[in-house]
Scaffold this motif. Sequence first.
Motif, PDB file in Angstrom:
ATOM      1  N   ALA A  70     117.130 -24.141 -26.243  1.00 18.94           N
ATOM      2  CA  ALA A  70     118.182 -24.949 -26.870  1.00 18.94           C
ATOM      3  C   ALA A  70     117.658 -26.297 -27.352  1.00 18.94           C
ATOM      4  O   ALA A  70     118.149 -26.842 -28.335  1.00 18.94           O
ATOM      5  N   SER A  71     116.649 -26.816 -26.688  1.00 21.42           N
ATOM      6  CA  SER A  71     116.096 -28.120 -27.087  1.00 21.42           C
ATOM      7  C   SER A  71     115.396 -28.053 -28.446  1.00 21.42           C
ATOM      8  O   SER A  71     115.141 -29.082 -29.066  1.00 21.42           O
ATOM      9  N   ILE A  96     123.519 -30.551 -24.593  1.00 24.15           N
ATOM     10  CA  ILE A  96     122.296 -30.232 -25.330  1.00 24.15           C
ATOM     11  C   ILE A  96     122.132 -31.229 -26.472  1.00 24.15           C
ATOM     12  O   ILE A  96     123.068 -31.933 -26.838  1.00 24.15           O
TER      13      ILE A  96
END
Length: 118
Positions: A70-71, A96
Amino acid sequence: MIHYRSEAGSPVVEIEVKGKVTDAELKAALAQFRADVAGGKTRVIEVIRDFEGIEPRALWTDLTQAAPLASKVKRAAVVADAAWIRSLASISQHFIQAEVRAFEPDKIEVARAWVAGD
């Protein structure tokens, strides 16, 4: 069922989820996503229809393998027929780095344009 689409030259990955998600399907999609992220794709549109759940093993795979990816995502659009999924997507923005927006199914083209735009 997970259907994964990615076009050469586009920074967008489109993932369609329908029915129940299995661990095998999720692992296959994550392998494709890892390769796409390594190739510079940073935008995701996830279309979720008629969601029936996720296998427990797939949930673990999601938490341990998908969450770290997700990063790498800059922008994500979630298009879902279930209001609770859209709500979770909106809340996820606080956890996030990606810019996240949720859309109703009749707004899928708006979601595609938003996720691909600047």
